[in-house]
Design a protein around this motif. Sequence first.
Motif, PDB file in Angstrom:
ATOM      1  N   ALA A  22       0.809  -1.217   0.000  1.00 49.42           N
ATOM      2  CA  ALA A  22       0.000   0.000   0.000  1.00 49.42           C
ATOM      3  C   ALA A  22       0.844   1.269   0.000  1.00 49.42           C
ATOM      4  O   ALA A  22       0.304   2.367  -0.162  1.00 49.42           O
ATOM      5  CB  ALA A  22      -0.933   0.006   1.214  1.00 49.42           C
ATOM      6  N   VAL A  23       2.156   1.130   0.167  1.00 53.01           N
ATOM      7  CA  VAL A  23       3.022   2.300   0.360  1.00 53.01           C
ATOM      8  C   VAL A  23       3.950   2.557  -0.824  1.00 53.01           C
ATOM      9  O   VAL A  23       4.340   3.695  -1.084  1.00 53.01           O
ATOM     10  CB  VAL A  23       3.868   2.115   1.649  1.00 53.01           C
ATOM     11  N   LEU A  24       4.308   1.526  -1.560  1.00 49.79           N
ATOM     12  CA  LEU A  24       5.431   1.611  -2.489  1.00 49.79           C
ATOM     13  C   LEU A  24       5.236   2.646  -3.597  1.00 49.79           C
ATOM     14  O   LEU A  24       6.177   3.373  -3.947  1.00 49.79           O
ATOM     15  CB  LEU A  24       5.698   0.227  -3.099  1.00 49.79           C
ATOM     16  N   VAL A  25       4.068   2.736  -4.161  1.00 48.58           N
ATOM     17  CA  VAL A  25       3.836   3.708  -5.239  1.00 48.58           C
ATOM     18  C   VAL A  25       3.997   5.128  -4.707  1.00 48.58           C
ATOM     19  O   VAL A  25       4.630   5.979  -5.337  1.00 48.58           O
ATOM     20  CB  VAL A  25       2.434   3.511  -5.852  1.00 48.58           C
ATOM     21  N   GLU A  57       5.709  -7.793  -6.743  1.00 51.13           N
ATOM     22  CA  GLU A  57       5.125  -7.448  -8.044  1.00 51.13           C
ATOM     23  C   GLU A  57       5.138  -5.944  -8.274  1.00 51.13           C
ATOM     24  O   GLU A  57       5.433  -5.476  -9.380  1.00 51.13           O
ATOM     25  CB  GLU A  57       3.682  -7.971  -8.117  1.00 51.13           C
ATOM     26  N   ILE A  58       4.846  -5.187  -7.243  1.00 51.61           N
ATOM     27  CA  ILE A  58       4.830  -3.722  -7.386  1.00 51.61           C
ATOM     28  C   ILE A  58       6.238  -3.194  -7.632  1.00 51.61           C
ATOM     29  O   ILE A  58       6.437  -2.271  -8.432  1.00 51.61           O
ATOM     30  CB  ILE A  58       4.203  -3.080  -6.136  1.00 51.61           C
ATOM     31  N   ILE A  59       7.231  -3.764  -6.969  1.00 54.27           N
ATOM     32  CA  ILE A  59       8.618  -3.358  -7.222  1.00 54.27           C
ATOM     33  C   ILE A  59       8.977  -3.606  -8.680  1.00 54.27           C
ATOM     34  O   ILE A  59       9.593  -2.757  -9.346  1.00 54.27           O
ATOM     35  CB  ILE A  59       9.584  -4.109  -6.281  1.00 54.27           C
ATOM     36  N   ALA A  60       8.592  -4.768  -9.210  1.00 54.37           N
ATOM     37  CA  ALA A  60       8.858  -5.080 -10.612  1.00 54.37           C
ATOM     38  C   ALA A  60       8.159  -4.082 -11.540  1.00 54.37           C
ATOM     39  O   ALA A  60       8.743  -3.626 -12.540  1.00 54.37           O
ATOM     40  CB  ALA A  60       8.421  -6.503 -10.925  1.00 54.37           C
ATOM     41  N   GLU A  61       6.913  -3.720 -11.222  1.00 55.81           N
ATOM     42  CA  GLU A  61       6.184  -2.759 -12.044  1.00 55.81           C
ATOM     43  C   GLU A  61       6.820  -1.378 -12.000  1.00 55.81           C
ATOM     44  O   GLU A  61       6.937  -0.693 -13.028  1.00 55.81           O
ATOM     45  CB  GLU A  61       4.733  -2.684 -11.553  1.00 55.81           C
ATOM     46  N   VAL A  69      14.427   2.776 -10.349  1.00 53.50           N
ATOM     47  CA  VAL A  69      13.959   1.889  -9.284  1.00 53.50           C
ATOM     48  C   VAL A  69      14.573   0.507  -9.508  1.00 53.50           C
ATOM     49  O   VAL A  69      14.400  -0.093 -10.568  1.00 53.50           O
ATOM     50  CB  VAL A  69      12.427   1.785  -9.267  1.00 53.50           C
ATOM     51  N   LYS A  70      15.282   0.014  -8.517  1.00 53.34           N
ATOM     52  CA  LYS A  70      15.904  -1.303  -8.598  1.00 53.34           C
ATOM     53  C   LYS A  70      15.409  -2.150  -7.440  1.00 53.34           C
ATOM     54  O   LYS A  70      15.109  -1.634  -6.356  1.00 53.34           O
ATOM     55  CB  LYS A  70      17.427  -1.175  -8.574  1.00 53.34           C
ATOM     56  N   GLY A  71      15.322  -3.437  -7.658  1.00 55.36           N
ATOM     57  CA  GLY A  71      14.737  -4.298  -6.645  1.00 55.36           C
ATOM     58  C   GLY A  71      15.533  -5.554  -6.377  1.00 55.36           C
ATOM     59  O   GLY A  71      16.197  -6.104  -7.266  1.00 55.36           O
ATOM     60  N   ILE A  72      15.451  -6.008  -5.141  1.00 53.15           N
ATOM     61  CA  ILE A  72      16.030  -7.278  -4.709  1.00 53.15           C
ATOM     62  C   ILE A  72      14.938  -8.000  -3.941  1.00 53.15           C
ATOM     63  O   ILE A  72      14.300  -7.413  -3.069  1.00 53.15           O
ATOM     64  CB  ILE A  72      17.250  -7.068  -3.792  1.00 53.15           C
ATOM     65  N   SER A  73      14.699  -9.251  -4.250  1.00 51.46           N
ATOM     66  CA  SER A  73      13.680 -10.024  -3.555  1.00 51.46           C
ATOM     67  C   SER A  73      14.324 -11.265  -2.942  1.00 51.46           C
ATOM     68  O   SER A  73      14.926 -12.077  -3.652  1.00 51.46           O
ATOM     69  CB  SER A  73      12.554 -10.425  -4.518  1.00 51.46           C
ATOM     70  N   PHE A  74      14.209 -11.407  -1.628  1.00 49.86           N
ATOM     71  CA  PHE A  74      14.799 -12.537  -0.919  1.00 49.86           C
ATOM     72  C   PHE A  74      13.980 -13.806  -1.146  1.00 49.86           C
ATOM     73  O   PHE A  74      12.795 -13.758  -1.481  1.00 49.86           O
ATOM     74  CB  PHE A  74      14.860 -12.265   0.582  1.00 49.86           C
TER      75      PHE A  74
END
Length: 321
Positions: A22-25, A57-61, A69-74
């Motif tokens: 709910a916060v990322l955007v 999913e939101i990080i990827a979008e 915007v770069k992402g790492i998913s554990f």
Amino acid sequence: MNESTQSRPTISIVAPVFNEEAVLVELHRRVSEVMDQQDEPWELVLVNDGSRDRSAEIIAELHQKDSRVKGISFSRNFGFQVAVTAGLNHAQGDAVILTDADLQDPPEVYSEMIAKWREGYEVVYGVRASREGETWFKLFTAKVFYRLIRRITKIDIPLDTGDFRLMDRRVVQAINDMPERNRFLRGMIPWVGFKQTGVEYERAVRFAGESKFGSVRQMLPFALDAITSFSYLPLQLATYLGFLIAIISGLAILTVILVRLFGPENPLLGQATTLVSVLFLGGVQLISLGIIGEYLGRIYDEVKGRPLYLVDKKWGFPKEE
């Protein structure tokens, strides 16, 4: 939004993410508004710490829309301190800003931190002038804990601060070179030294969602990591307590001998005193063994040599990383 391939960033913003869909955007929007005014290349590194919602999913979008915007998913949840560590490992900026994803650390403070960094400060930490939405219990325990940790350790942890801070590349490299598993970054960063200062800010309420870190069950292991990482006082207290009990026992033995020799007939009858003494000594021994066990457990974690975290997916980083 910027979709082009950008040059190496000057500023990196690292934010651990755990169930923050709910916060990322909104986080991306506010960070972009502030950082676009800096006229410097920047990146936002979001570390998904095993979220169970749509955070990954939101990080990827967001990465698809904005290459900054770069992402790492554990592969699973490894904890806040490890997520921050992963962000520091991957951040490429000359300066790195650590922040919570929940917008309690306002992005509008970044400009003041960056200005202090340009003045020559290598660590600029946020000092909480006020903390909206916090319970009295959390405020009280935090105040007591950080004043206690300053007294029992040899590091000067700034009061009323959290993980919200800017660090120069030299500081980030020093932290990355520290391999311990039980990490207390609020102590590790002051430990490395360098030129440090603070900026005051008003800590806001969460933009959305619930706090992931506030219960006693969560705060107690965090406090134990802090104490055992930077202080031997618990071990010393066990030693001091042992000497104190030995002295009391010696005086008690002397007292019993004197009473036997010069006191009334049949003194000190009954088993209550003996039972209480045995239970007391047993309790002290178990507490001392528990303290030693805490330190031994941390040594055991270190010697196993397992990686701090395992990455499932990445967005925006070369595959060889």
